[in-house]
Design an enzyme around this catalytic site. Structure first.
Site, PDB file in Angstrom:
ATOM      1  N   SER A 271       0.785  -1.232   0.000  1.00 14.03           N
ATOM      2  CA  SER A 271       0.000   0.000   0.000  1.00 14.03           C
ATOM      3  C   SER A 271       0.812   1.275   0.000  1.00 14.03           C
ATOM      4  O   SER A 271       0.336   2.320  -0.452  1.00 14.03           O
ATOM      5  CB  SER A 271      -0.943   0.012   1.209  1.00 14.03           C
ATOM      6  OG  SER A 271      -0.207  -0.044   2.422  1.00 14.03           O
TER       7      SER A 271
ATOM      8  N   HIS B 216      -5.388  -3.805  -1.773  1.00 14.78           N
ATOM      9  CA  HIS B 216      -5.178  -2.826  -2.844  1.00 14.78           C
ATOM     10  C   HIS B 216      -5.093  -3.474  -4.222  1.00 14.78           C
ATOM     11  O   HIS B 216      -4.856  -2.791  -5.213  1.00 14.78           O
ATOM     12  CB  HIS B 216      -3.905  -2.015  -2.571  1.00 14.78           C
ATOM     13  CG  HIS B 216      -4.073  -1.015  -1.474  1.00 14.78           C
ATOM     14  ND1 HIS B 216      -4.582   0.253  -1.672  1.00 14.78           N
ATOM     15  CD2 HIS B 216      -3.807  -1.098  -0.141  1.00 14.78           C
ATOM     16  CE1 HIS B 216      -4.612   0.910  -0.533  1.00 14.78           C
ATOM     17  NE2 HIS B 216      -4.151   0.109   0.416  1.00 14.78           N
TER      18      HIS B 216
ATOM     19  N   LYS C  78     -12.305  -0.136  -0.196  1.00 16.10           N
ATOM     20  CA  LYS C  78     -11.434   0.608  -1.113  1.00 16.10           C
ATOM     21  C   LYS C  78     -12.079   0.647  -2.494  1.00 16.10           C
ATOM     22  O   LYS C  78     -12.959   1.452  -2.733  1.00 16.10           O
ATOM     23  CB  LYS C  78     -10.032   0.000  -1.104  1.00 16.10           C
ATOM     24  CG  LYS C  78      -9.333   0.177   0.250  1.00 16.10           C
ATOM     25  CD  LYS C  78      -7.942  -0.400   0.260  1.00 16.10           C
ATOM     26  CE  LYS C  78      -7.185  -0.028   1.525  1.00 16.10           C
ATOM     27  NZ  LYS C  78      -7.785  -0.556   2.770  1.00 16.10           N
TER      28      LYS C  78
END
Length: 394
Positions: free
Chosen positions: A178, A206, A237
């Site tokens: 990340s 991610h 996310k």
């Protein structure tokens, strides 16, 4: 509590003390932050789903049907049919046998790692793994070892020297790291795991919604379906809502429903969130337009910054760190950019190593090329003034 006052004073003297920004509206490409409109380069809302009309409609309909809360943990009466549906939707999307949703990605790592290991086992973790993995490992009774970041020789040395001393060995890595935006060497990790009879565990927070076909993640990106034992993902996310999940075998799911402590001791996900997430996965199944736009914007933005001579580290994904180094200068750069209309968060120790401060730019599918070019211009002008780069405008 005077010792805390002293510690806070130390943060201020080091130039790394921060006041939380306040966003007064939805998470979009342009946000109303601290009373003014700024270009948002700090969110994880990769695909723009956090304020998407289809997700909002699904959430509202679920509130009308189920209410605002689940009312209990999943093991008592909080397990609604919509939670079961969500588990099935995720497993199908990820091409895995089963999935189990947790209240957050952090809770997922905290709950899964301790549940699948014990005092007879060994956990081997990449040195740059996310804080939730580090904390999850600490909660386990297993022994632990750390290998150098994405260094397969380091990983194999540990496996060679320690494998035979333990019943089970679990190798844990982020899928996408990340803070740097680089991708794990997953094929090599899987190969070593097979060679040394180890389990594999990938935190794809991610990577989910970003890598692979329609955002199916790092495992899909490398074509490793069925070869990774535990795949962790986040729903806050790219998916734009809240929560985390683990994919794997049906046996793993059944065990976690009995031993995953966040599932046992914390109220289940809000039904409105579950409904919005289901809608998000439907949208990803329907089209690649969201991931295509994300990558198009990322390539544009990163290309412009590279032309200007910025140090972007080793990023391979839309995560775009601008490496500054000095912590105080990093935070000053972030503050100056905000004053000029670009919000990009400064990242310093302990989130990254000392001397590796950076502003982490997060591009999304929401941004227009004009917005990104304007942000690049502001970043360039500010960096020249602060002697971060020397290249003049062209």
């Amino acid at each position: 509590m005077s010792h805390l006052d002293t510690k806070i004073s130390e943060l201020k003297s080091q130039g790394v003390y921060r006041i939380l920004p306040i966003n007064e509206g939805p998470c979009e490409a342009i946000i109303h932050l601290n009373g003014r409109d700024v270009i948002n380069l700090s969110s994880n809302n990769y695909l723009g789903f956090a304020n998407h009309p289809r997700l909002k409609k699904a959430a509202i309909e679920a509130i009308n049907k189920y209410g605002v809360g689940a009312g209990a943990v999943r093991t008592i009466v909080g397990n609604m049919d919509i939670h079961e549906e969500l588990d099935q939707v995720i497993a199908k999307f990820k091409h895995e046998e089963a999935a189990t949703v947790f209240q957050s990605g952090f809770a997922c790592n905290a709950g899964v790692i301790q549940a699948i290991t014990d005092e007879h086992d060994l956990i081997i973790s990449d040195e740059l793994n996310h804080a939730s993995i580090i904390d999850g490992v600490r909660l386990s009774k297993a022994s632990r070892a750390v290998y150098k970041h994405s260094d397969m020789n380091s990983l194999e040395e540990i496996l060679k020297s320690k494998r035979d001393q333990y019943q089970e060995v679990l190798i844990i890595t982020d899928g996408v790291f990340s803070m740097d935006g680089d991708i794990a060497k997953l094929p090599e990790i899987v190969k070593l795991a097979k060679q040394y009879r180890a389990m594999t565990y990938v935190d794809d927070a991610h990577g989910s919604g970003v890598l692979g076909h329609s955002g199916r993640g790092t495992v899909d990106h490398f074509g490793l379906h069925g070869q990774v034992d535990f795949i962790i993902g986040t729903l806050s996310k790219a998916i734009g809502v809240v929560g985390g999940y683990v994919c794997g075998s049906e046996a793993a799911r059944q065990w976690l429903l009995h031993r995953g402590r966040p599932l046992l001791f914390s109220t289940a996900m809000m039904p409105s969130a579950a409904a919005a997430i289901i809608e998000a996965f439907k949208m990803l199944e329907e089209s690649t337009e969201y991931t295509d736009k994300l990558w198009d914007n990322a390539r544009f933005f990163k290309g412009k910054l590279k032309e200007l001579g910025f140090d972007l580290g080793k990023s391979e994904t839309p995560i775009t760190p601008i490496i500054i180094g000095d912590e105080a200068k990093t935070m000053a750069f972030s503050r100056k950019l905000l004053e000029r209309g670009v919000f990009v968060s400064g990242i310093v120790f302990p989130t990254v190593q000392k001397g590796m401060g950076r502003v982490r730019c997060m591009v999304s599918a929401l941004h227009s090329k004009e917005q990104l070019q304007k942000a690049v211009n502001i970043i360039q002008e500010t960096a020249i003034e602060m002697h971060i780069i020397t290249k003049k405008a062209v």
